[in-house]
Enzyme design. Structure first.
Site, PDB file in Angstrom:
ATOM      1  N   CYS A 368       0.822  -1.206   0.000  1.00 50.04           N
ATOM      2  CA  CYS A 368       0.000   0.000   0.000  1.00 50.04           C
ATOM      3  C   CYS A 368       0.867   1.271   0.000  1.00 50.04           C
ATOM      4  CB  CYS A 368      -0.998  -0.024   1.145  1.00 50.04           C
ATOM      5  SG  CYS A 368      -2.434   0.987   0.772  1.00 50.04           S
ATOM      6  N   HIS A 492      -3.712  -4.926   0.297  1.00 46.94           N
ATOM      7  CA  HIS A 492      -3.135  -5.476   1.533  1.00 46.94           C
ATOM      8  C   HIS A 492      -3.263  -6.998   1.538  1.00 46.94           C
ATOM      9  CE1 HIS A 492      -2.614  -1.748   3.927  1.00 46.94           C
ATOM     10  NE2 HIS A 492      -3.597  -1.297   3.183  1.00 46.94           N
ATOM     11  N   GLU A 494      -1.921  -9.079   3.382  1.00 45.89           N
ATOM     12  CA  GLU A 494      -1.808  -9.676   4.723  1.00 45.89           C
ATOM     13  C   GLU A 494      -3.166 -10.061   5.311  1.00 45.89           C
ATOM     14  OE1 GLU A 494      -1.209  -6.541   3.945  1.00 45.89           O
ATOM     15  OE2 GLU A 494      -1.658  -5.132   5.570  1.00 45.89           O
TER      16      GLU A 494
HETATM   17  N1  GLN Z   1      -1.948   6.767   2.657  1.00 48.15           N
HETATM   18  C1  GLN Z   1      -2.043   6.046   1.436  1.00 48.15           C
HETATM   19  C2  GLN Z   1      -3.387   6.243   0.739  1.00 48.15           C
HETATM   20  O1  GLN Z   1      -4.302   6.742   1.339  1.00 48.15           O
HETATM   21  C3  GLN Z   1      -1.767   4.577   1.680  1.00 48.15           C
HETATM   22  C4  GLN Z   1      -2.772   3.920   2.561  1.00 48.15           C
HETATM   23  C5  GLN Z   1      -2.269   2.639   3.189  1.00 48.15           C
HETATM   24  O2  GLN Z   1      -1.081   2.353   3.207  1.00 48.15           O
HETATM   25  N2  GLN Z   1      -3.169   1.855   3.740  1.00 48.15           N
HETATM   26  O3  GLN Z   1      -3.542   5.895  -0.395  1.00 48.15           O
END
Ligand code: GLN
Length: 520
Positions: A368, A492, A494
């Site tokens: 992410c 994600h 995970e």
């Molecule tokens: N802050 C970034 C976004 O809003 C990544 C979000 C995250 O890592 N969950 O896209």
């Protein structure tokens, strides 16, 4: 009290029933007024866990998904906020026919009907309800009252009330049962008598402690169970089995005695017999609250079980790297992982770590925000886009390589809406992504606002950065062919990792880290 391990205990109780073929449907009750955990600070609460329907929930739901091997939805998480919202909406629609709306019976009725609805809709043999908070908290009162009513309505053979308590050890090394006696007294004042007591203790409960608890708290001797500190939380279901707690539950709930499938036992045995070790640097924020990356730790553990290696995680505070990069250099990690995150602090440190991994052929997994910073790093140092950045961090950047998608930029001034939960991703055939997943289409969970700016994709690709997973103009996976393992995902992975079904990117990462160690 909080942090006692109620979530693990509840998940373990569920596991010993799942192991015997019972369908267990979990519900977590968080007595706070927030509707969900989406706005909560991981610094205080640990990570925000994301479900397939996009619900943002307490990390205990992650324990349930992993221990019970189920996929849950927002229905499985009740908060005071959600219950009040339902009741207030009904009141506004006139559904209470002019009655005075009160905590008892209207709030408690809503709680009971929510529990029954979820249990029935999912065909539960057993519905497992965890009530967060502490006996005596004002917030949890309506929930405990609802349980009291359910005891009568469902009958005593259909409900087991398990009380989880702390058994401290004093300076003389003696286990103290007084706190348990007092919390049971507090429960009784609310009209609740526990059917079983799980004592959380640093050491196994002694016979004497168990006898005392049984006598003073008026529970059968076999219903006092020791859940002592374990090297790994996966051992807790086995502890409960050792004490025959599954038998007590089966008898109490009139369930037949079934043999265990022993699947969990196999996982724990493999966990105890890992022959190798890899060293992973986890470059994040909040590294002093290790629960803020709980699912990543678990996913690394699952991958390690599959690959046969213990995964040692070294927590590296990203911000500190900015002034002292030796924190990574001296560590000589076998792999570097940059997880998700929000906000500016530590950003440059993460970018430095990614650059180091790329230039030194160290296996890298970005998740992410880690994916987004990999794009920034490549843009700056390979594609020659000076001061490239994410619009989330630097609104003045000349090269906004990470931004809201064009169609999102106009519809909101608030920084976009969060893209949450399951989305399908298409994979390129000739790629690491395809080799890991073995399929051309995957479904993974998301939680982000920003993404790769499509305007820069052609240039980045021309310079060698491959986007091997995507949905339309959304880039979801990146990799580098010239590197042994350089892999990052906008989603994600995970959250879908399970003890005996580890997440493919994590398996790839741990395998590559092991190989890089052996190559040295
Ligand atoms: N802050 C970034 C976004 O809003 C990544 C979000 C995250 O890592 N969950 O896209």
């Amino acid at each position: 009290m909080s942090g006692l391990g109620k979530g693990i205990t509840a998940a373990s109780i569920g596991r010993i029933l799942v192991e015997r073929g019972y369908k267990v449907v979990p519900i977590k009750i968080d007595p706070y007024i927030n509707i969900d955990a989406g706005t909560m600070n991981p610094f205080q609460h640990g990570e925000v866990y994301v479900l397939k329907d996009g619900s943002e929930v307490d990390l205990d739901l992650g324990h349930y998904e992993r221990f019970l091997d189920v996929d849950l939805t927002g229905e499985h998480n009740i908060t005071t906020g959600k219950i009040y919202r339902e009741v207030i909406e009904k009141e506004r629609k006139g559904e209470y026919l002019g009655k005075t709306v009160q905590i008892i019976p209207h709030i408690t009725d809503e709680i009971k009907s929510w529990i029954r609805r979820v249990a029935n809709a999912n065909g539960a043999d057993v519905c497992l309800v965890e009530i967060g908070g502490t006996v005596g908290d004002i917030e949890s009162m309506p929930f405990l009252e609802a349980v009291r009513q359910m005891h009568i309505e469902e009958g005593h053979n259909n409900l087991v009330l398990v009380h989880v308590t702390l058994v401290p050890i004093d300076k003389m090394g003696e286990q103290k049962t007084k706190p348990t006696q007092h919390s049971v007294k507090a429960l009784r004042e609310l009209g609740l008598q526990p059917d079983a007591i799980v004592g959380r203790c640093l050491e196994p409960l002694t016979q004497e402690s168990k006898d005392k608890i049984a006598l003073f708290c008026d529970v059968p001797r076999e219903a006092v169970v020791s859940a002592h500190d374990a090297e790994d939380i996966y051992e807790v279901p086995l502890m409960l089995e050792e004490e025959s707690f599954h038998r007590y539950l089966e008898l109490k709930l009139s369930l037949e005695d079934r043999p265990s499938g022993n699947q969990w036992k196999m996982i724990v045995e493999r966990l105890h017999n890992l022959q190798k070790e890899v060293e992973i640097a986890l470059v994040g924020k909040y590294t002093n609250v290790k629960d803020s990356y709980l699912s990543i730790r678990e996913a690394l553990k699952h991958a390690g079980i599959q690959v046969g290696t213990r995964v040692n995680i070294h927590w590296v505070e990203a911000e500190h790297l900015e002034t002292d990069f030796r924190l990574i250099e001296d560590l000589k990690p076998d792999g570097i992982l940059v997880p998700g995150g929000f906000g500016e602090r530590g950003t440059e440190g993460k970018i430095m770590a990614i650059k180091y991994a790329r230039e030194n052929n160290i296996p890298f997994l970005g998740i992410c925000f880690g994916f987004q910073m990999a794009v920034v790093e490549f843009s700056r140092h390979v594609a020659g886009l000076k001061d490239a950045h994410s619009m989330e961090i630097d609104k003045e950047t000349p090269h906004p390589v990470i931004d809201l998608l064009p169609e999102q930029r106009d519809i909101t001034q608030l920084g976009g809406t969060m893209r949450l939960g399951d989305h399908e991703v298409y994979l390129e055939k000739d790629s690491m992504a395809f080799r890991l997943y073995g399929t051309l289409s995957i479904v993974e969970r998301h939680r982000h606002r920003y993404e790769v700016n499509p305007e820069y994709v052609p240039l980045l690709q021309e310079k060698g950065l491959r986007f091997t997973g995507y949905i339309g103009n959304r880039m979801e996976i990146l990799e580098l062919d010239s590197h042994p393992f350089y892999f990052a995902t906008q989603f994600h992975p995970e959250f879908k990792s399970r003890p005996y079904r580890p997440s493919p990117p994590f398996v790839g990462f741990v395998t590559a880290s092991l190989a890089s160690q052996e190559g040295q």
